[in-house]
Design a protein around this motif. Structure first.
Motif, PDB file in Angstrom:
ATOM      1  N   LEU A  36      47.700  42.078  30.556  1.00  0.00           N
ATOM      2  CA  LEU A  36      46.566  42.912  30.948  1.00  0.00           C
ATOM      3  C   LEU A  36      45.621  42.169  31.884  1.00  0.00           C
ATOM      4  O   LEU A  36      45.033  42.765  32.787  1.00  0.00           O
ATOM      5  CB  LEU A  36      45.824  43.394  29.699  1.00  0.00           C
ATOM      6  CG  LEU A  36      46.521  44.564  28.994  1.00  0.00           C
ATOM      7  CD1 LEU A  36      46.039  44.701  27.566  1.00  0.00           C
ATOM      8  CD2 LEU A  36      46.286  45.856  29.764  1.00  0.00           C
ATOM      9  N   LEU A  37      45.472  40.877  31.685  1.00  0.00           N
ATOM     10  CA  LEU A  37      44.651  40.083  32.595  1.00  0.00           C
ATOM     11  C   LEU A  37      45.239  40.117  34.003  1.00  0.00           C
ATOM     12  O   LEU A  37      44.502  40.271  34.994  1.00  0.00           O
ATOM     13  CB  LEU A  37      44.546  38.642  32.094  1.00  0.00           C
ATOM     14  CG  LEU A  37      43.773  37.662  32.984  1.00  0.00           C
ATOM     15  CD1 LEU A  37      42.367  38.156  33.266  1.00  0.00           C
ATOM     16  CD2 LEU A  37      43.738  36.273  32.334  1.00  0.00           C
ATOM     17  N   ALA A  87      41.900  43.354  43.035  1.00  0.00           N
ATOM     18  CA  ALA A  87      42.359  43.069  44.398  1.00  0.00           C
ATOM     19  C   ALA A  87      42.519  44.358  45.199  1.00  0.00           C
ATOM     20  O   ALA A  87      42.307  44.368  46.422  1.00  0.00           O
ATOM     21  CB  ALA A  87      43.681  42.309  44.355  1.00  0.00           C
ATOM     22  N   GLU A  88      42.864  45.442  44.512  1.00  0.00           N
ATOM     23  CA  GLU A  88      43.043  46.735  45.176  1.00  0.00           C
ATOM     24  C   GLU A  88      41.752  47.542  45.228  1.00  0.00           C
ATOM     25  O   GLU A  88      41.739  48.670  45.736  1.00  0.00           O
ATOM     26  CB  GLU A  88      44.129  47.534  44.452  1.00  0.00           C
ATOM     27  CG  GLU A  88      45.515  46.882  44.564  1.00  0.00           C
ATOM     28  CD  GLU A  88      46.573  47.606  43.745  1.00  0.00           C
ATOM     29  OE1 GLU A  88      46.192  48.522  42.961  1.00  0.00           O
ATOM     30  OE2 GLU A  88      47.764  47.263  43.888  1.00  0.00           O
ATOM     31  N   PRO A  92      32.885  41.644  38.297  1.00  0.00           N
ATOM     32  CA  PRO A  92      34.315  41.709  37.943  1.00  0.00           C
ATOM     33  C   PRO A  92      34.978  40.334  37.906  1.00  0.00           C
ATOM     34  O   PRO A  92      35.781  40.052  37.011  1.00  0.00           O
ATOM     35  CB  PRO A  92      34.907  42.594  39.045  1.00  0.00           C
ATOM     36  CG  PRO A  92      33.765  43.422  39.527  1.00  0.00           C
ATOM     37  CD  PRO A  92      32.587  42.500  39.451  1.00  0.00           C
ATOM     38  N   ALA A  93      34.629  39.476  38.868  1.00  0.00           N
ATOM     39  CA  ALA A  93      35.212  38.126  38.884  1.00  0.00           C
ATOM     40  C   ALA A  93      34.799  37.345  37.647  1.00  0.00           C
ATOM     41  O   ALA A  93      35.585  36.569  37.088  1.00  0.00           O
ATOM     42  CB  ALA A  93      34.781  37.392  40.150  1.00  0.00           C
ATOM     43  N   SER A  94      33.559  37.547  37.192  1.00  0.00           N
ATOM     44  CA  SER A  94      33.084  36.881  35.984  1.00  0.00           C
ATOM     45  C   SER A  94      33.866  37.343  34.761  1.00  0.00           C
ATOM     46  O   SER A  94      34.227  36.536  33.890  1.00  0.00           O
ATOM     47  CB  SER A  94      31.594  37.164  35.784  1.00  0.00           C
ATOM     48  OG  SER A  94      31.137  36.625  34.558  1.00  0.00           O
ATOM     49  N   ILE A  95      34.156  38.626  34.698  1.00  0.00           N
ATOM     50  CA  ILE A  95      34.946  39.168  33.587  1.00  0.00           C
ATOM     51  C   ILE A  95      36.323  38.521  33.557  1.00  0.00           C
ATOM     52  O   ILE A  95      36.803  38.083  32.501  1.00  0.00           O
ATOM     53  CB  ILE A  95      35.062  40.701  33.707  1.00  0.00           C
ATOM     54  CG1 ILE A  95      33.701  41.370  33.447  1.00  0.00           C
ATOM     55  CG2 ILE A  95      36.120  41.245  32.733  1.00  0.00           C
ATOM     56  CD1 ILE A  95      33.674  42.851  33.728  1.00  0.00           C
ATOM     57  N   HIS A  98      30.748  35.819  27.480  1.00  0.00           N
ATOM     58  CA  HIS A  98      31.344  37.016  28.061  1.00  0.00           C
ATOM     59  C   HIS A  98      30.661  38.286  27.554  1.00  0.00           C
ATOM     60  O   HIS A  98      30.273  39.155  28.348  1.00  0.00           O
ATOM     61  CB  HIS A  98      32.836  37.058  27.726  1.00  0.00           C
ATOM     62  CG  HIS A  98      33.532  38.296  28.186  1.00  0.00           C
ATOM     63  ND1 HIS A  98      33.319  38.872  29.419  1.00  0.00           N
ATOM     64  CD2 HIS A  98      34.461  39.088  27.565  1.00  0.00           C
ATOM     65  CE1 HIS A  98      34.076  39.956  29.554  1.00  0.00           C
ATOM     66  NE2 HIS A  98      34.762  40.107  28.435  1.00  0.00           N
ATOM     67  N   LEU A  99      30.496  38.391  26.249  1.00  0.00           N
ATOM     68  CA  LEU A  99      29.970  39.627  25.676  1.00  0.00           C
ATOM     69  C   LEU A  99      28.462  39.775  25.831  1.00  0.00           C
ATOM     70  O   LEU A  99      27.927  40.863  25.611  1.00  0.00           O
ATOM     71  CB  LEU A  99      30.365  39.725  24.195  1.00  0.00           C
ATOM     72  CG  LEU A  99      31.861  39.844  23.909  1.00  0.00           C
ATOM     73  CD1 LEU A  99      32.101  40.095  22.423  1.00  0.00           C
ATOM     74  CD2 LEU A  99      32.499  40.964  24.732  1.00  0.00           C
ATOM     75  N   SER A 100      27.781  38.716  26.212  1.00  0.00           N
ATOM     76  CA  SER A 100      26.323  38.799  26.380  1.00  0.00           C
ATOM     77  C   SER A 100      25.915  39.079  27.824  1.00  0.00           C
ATOM     78  O   SER A 100      24.736  39.313  28.105  1.00  0.00           O
ATOM     79  CB  SER A 100      25.662  37.492  25.919  1.00  0.00           C
ATOM     80  OG  SER A 100      26.026  36.411  26.765  1.00  0.00           O
TER      81      SER A 100
END
Length: 241
Positions: free
Chosen positions: A132-133, A141-142, A193-196, A222-224
């Motif tokens: 999934l990653l 990218a798309e 998005p890049a951080s995710i 991540h969740l904060s």
């Protein structure tokens, strides 16, 4: 997404095995409408403060008003709709306090889920999360943020599934309408998005290495992320709150 991965990520509470290997959904019309409206509210297609007509929705879905009414009542219980008897029904404004409560619940559960996975010697159960990653990376990218967000949810669900606790993930999801709308307002921000992706990779790397402390730190950060930006999000979109 491959068929195999899709089947692994299907919620067991919403599918049934026919005995021949085919899996089908067994849900009522009102539940289908509830899911559709919920998705439209969370995606912000139906914006906070928007007035909804039961008659118009019944026409849109090609059903009587009864299943629409039932779906609306369920969404009111979730806090996503506000029903004024004999008057109108509106999409609720985003409740930041509710979002914080849900985030506390989600963080508590995901810390235990990832800690359990980090302790396991066999790491094969996180293979779906790895796939999934990669799918998230392709979606970004798309330039498809909608698909990116879908894979994001499935990534976290796959971790719960890896420890046999998918029902707890659904519990969190049932309370996540407000925090999910906050995330969708935050997602287009530069670098988000890049951080995710970065934190998803750190979480999986920590699990695979068995580093509980590093995994916990990645999950917390991540969740904060969205709630750390809540003041800016509210300032940019005051009409939603």
């Amino acid at each position: 997404m491959t068929i195999e991965l899709d089947q692994m990520l299907n919620d067991s509470g919403k599918v049934s095995d026919t005995g021949s290997g085919e899996r089908i959904r067994r849900i009522s019309v009102s539940q289908q409408i509830q899911e559709s409206l919920r998705a439209r509210i969370i995606s912000l297609e139906l914006k906070p403060g928007l007035s909804l007509s039961r008659t118009d929705l019944a026409s849109h879905y090609g059903v009587s008003q009864t299943p629409v009414r039932d779906a609306m009542m369920k969404l009111e219980e979730e806090g996503l709709l506000t029903i004024y008897p004999q008057s109108k029904t509106e999409v609720s404004k985003i409740d930041v306090a509710h979002a914080r409560e849900t985030q506390f619940l989600r963080l508590s559960l995901e810390l235990e889920v990832t800690r359990t996975l980090a302790k396991q010697e066999d790491k094969s159960s996180i293979a779906p999360a790895r796939q999934l990653l990669r799918l998230q990376e392709t979606a970004l990218a798309e330039g498809d943020l909608s698909l990116f967000a879908t894979f994001d949810k499935q990534f976290h669900l796959s971790l719960f599934k890896a420890v046999g606790l998918s029902s707890l993930s659904q519990l969190v999801a049932s309370r996540s309408g407000h925090i999910d709308r906050l995330r969708n307002l935050n997602l287009p921000d530069p670098g988000k998005p890049a951080s995710i992706l970065r934190y998803h990779a750190l979480i999986l790397d920590g699990i695979e290495a068995g580093y509980e402390t590093a995994t916990e730190a990645a999950v917390r950060e991540h969740l904060s992320g969205t709630l750390k930006q809540v003041d800016q999000i509210v300032a940019r979109n005051p009409e939603f709150f």
